[in-house]
Design an enzyme around this catalytic site. Structure first.
Site, PDB file in Angstrom:
ATOM      1  N   ARG A 180      54.349  77.802  70.078  1.00 11.53           N
ATOM      2  CA  ARG A 180      53.185  78.530  70.596  1.00 11.53           C
ATOM      3  C   ARG A 180      53.582  79.298  71.849  1.00 11.53           C
ATOM      4  NH1 ARG A 180      50.555  78.983  75.249  1.00 11.53           N
ATOM      5  NH2 ARG A 180      50.728  76.727  75.567  1.00 11.53           N
ATOM      6  N   ASP A 181      53.988  78.616  72.909  1.00 12.05           N
ATOM      7  CA  ASP A 181      54.387  79.301  74.139  1.00 12.05           C
ATOM      8  C   ASP A 181      55.621  80.159  73.892  1.00 12.05           C
ATOM      9  OD1 ASP A 181      54.509  79.983  76.891  1.00 12.05           O
ATOM     10  OD2 ASP A 181      53.833  77.996  77.452  1.00 12.05           O
ATOM     11  N   HIS A 233      55.352  83.915  73.003  1.00  8.61           N
ATOM     12  CA  HIS A 233      55.301  84.938  74.051  1.00  8.61           C
ATOM     13  C   HIS A 233      56.668  85.610  74.225  1.00  8.61           C
ATOM     14  CE1 HIS A 233      51.301  84.357  75.700  1.00  8.61           C
ATOM     15  NE2 HIS A 233      51.488  83.064  75.850  1.00  8.61           N
ATOM     16  N   SER A 255      50.619  77.923  84.814  1.00  7.03           N
ATOM     17  CA  SER A 255      50.833  79.078  83.929  1.00  7.03           C
ATOM     18  C   SER A 255      51.704  80.159  84.554  1.00  7.03           C
ATOM     19  CB  SER A 255      49.482  79.683  83.543  1.00  7.03           C
ATOM     20  OG  SER A 255      48.575  78.707  83.112  1.00  7.03           O
ATOM     21  N   HIS A 306      51.747  70.804  82.313  1.00 10.47           N
ATOM     22  CA  HIS A 306      52.485  71.833  81.571  1.00 10.47           C
ATOM     23  C   HIS A 306      53.165  72.733  82.592  1.00 10.47           C
ATOM     24  CE1 HIS A 306      52.788  75.074  78.363  1.00 10.47           C
ATOM     25  NE2 HIS A 306      52.749  75.837  79.440  1.00 10.47           N
ATOM     26  N   HIS A 341      55.996  75.716  84.015  1.00  7.78           N
ATOM     27  CA  HIS A 341      56.830  76.905  83.795  1.00  7.78           C
ATOM     28  C   HIS A 341      57.906  76.944  84.877  1.00  7.78           C
ATOM     29  CE1 HIS A 341      55.098  79.285  80.441  1.00  7.78           C
ATOM     30  NE2 HIS A 341      54.047  78.519  80.680  1.00  7.78           N
TER      31      HIS A 341
END
Length: 340
Positions: free
Chosen positions: A15-16, A19, A170, A197, A199
């Site tokens: 999913r991520d 991108h 995010s 989550h 990054h």
């Protein structure tokens, strides 16, 4: 360190990671990855467009395959591992997206909102729970809210029926102390598990994830080879190795997840995520990591420095879903430059 030695891992690579490849992941790639994730013992595999189910569009990027095809391919390969989706109300609807997801056998519905807009998730969380499915509440761009505000929004999601509360970094804007303060506040006030989550824009995805579990988080996201938006996510295989070294349990086989990462690098990626100069500025400015490619493209077209665009987007508080503002900011910067 938390007394809970088991950490639940969710893998949003499919999913991520979408991108990072302009949402071009195919159903065949999903099936092949899921079979290997299953073999490695990954508990949850998240699948779909980078912005979640229902998000394929000209503005956000058109996917190479439909949600139906991606989820069907995943479900055919997953037997013990659970299938998860990311749901942003507004991009997704209950009738068009969640009901078909039920029929396709999705297990975990991660219902997400901007960090100050949890109200929009109530119907979606309730729908998943009323149909016997696991529902998580997810607060995106969480660096844009104070710890107290995050607690207030998280309590709403808990009241709606969310069974776990996840905050997303995010923009890759956090350092470990930022994570400790927020996760501690959530763990202290919520009666449901808390997840994180990460990054990697500032090179802190693993250390931030460790900081989260040290103050009570019991669930983490990680992507193979960091496959995700911008500078990528917490690198799944590194995360598993570090957690195991620290004495935590994940139920994931180390060799299996290392093999999974090798497969992802070879078969899914156009390149392994790196911390570029522009990614660093994205993190410093607190702008959604998924803006990296469109900002770079528009900067090239307009003859601008992408770092200037990111800092201006950050000043304006622009979030995911406002991709059209990249062009507006670029035009404003170009006009200001020409007038100087």
């Amino acid at each position: 360190m938390t007394d809970n030695k088991h950490i639940l891992i969710s893998d949003p690579s499919l999913r991520d990671g979408n991108h990072a490849v302009q949402h071009r992941i195919t159903a065949d790639q999903v099936a092949a990855y899921c079979a290997r994730a299953e073999a490695a013992g990954v508990p949850i595999v998240e699948v779909g467009h980078g912005n979640g189910v229902g998000a394929s569009s000209l503005q956000l990027g058109e996917a190479a395959a439909t949600d139906h095809d991606l989820l069907s391919a995943a479900r055919s390969a997953l037997r013990t591992s659970q299938l998860g989706i990311h749901v942003i109300p507004g991009f997704a609807t209950i009738d068009k997206d969640l009901k078909p997801a039920l029929d396709l056998g999705v297990d975990v519905f991660r219902i997400a909102s901007h960090c100050t807009e949890a109200d929009v998730t109530e119907r979606f969380i309730s729908f998943a729970r009323s149909n016997g499915k696991t529902a998580y509440g997810v607060l995106m761009m969480s660096h844009m809210a104070s710890p107290q505000t995050l607690v207030e929004e998280a309590l709403k999601m808990q009241a709606y029926g969310a069974e776990t509360l996840v905050i997303m970094d995010s923009a890759g804007a956090y350092l470990p102390e930022d994570v400790r303060v927020r996760i501690s506040a959530l763990v202290d006030r919520l009666s449901i598990p808390v997840g994180f989550h990460a990054h990697n824009n500032l090179g802190s995805a693993i250390s931030n994830s460790v900081a989260a579990v040290e103050v009570g988080a019991s669930m983490l996201d990680g992507c193979s080879r960091g496959f995700g938006a911008g500078a990528g996510n917490a690198q799944l295989e590194v995360l598993i190795a570090v957690l195991h070294k620290m004495g935590y349990e994940t139920g994931i086989d180390l060799y299996g997840v290392l093999d999974l990462a090798n497969f992802a690098e070879k078969e899914l990626m156009s390149g392994v995520p790196t911390i570029s100069s522009t990614s660093i500025v994205s993190g410093l400015s607190g702008v959604f990591s998924g803006f990296l490619r469109p900002v770079q493209r528009i900067a090239d077209e307009q003859g601008l420095d992408p770092r200037d665009i990111f800092f201006e987007l950050g000043k304006r508080g622009i979030v995911a879903g406002q991709e059209d503002m990249i062009i507006e900011v670029a035009q404003a910067l170009k006009e200001a430059r020409n007038a100087a």
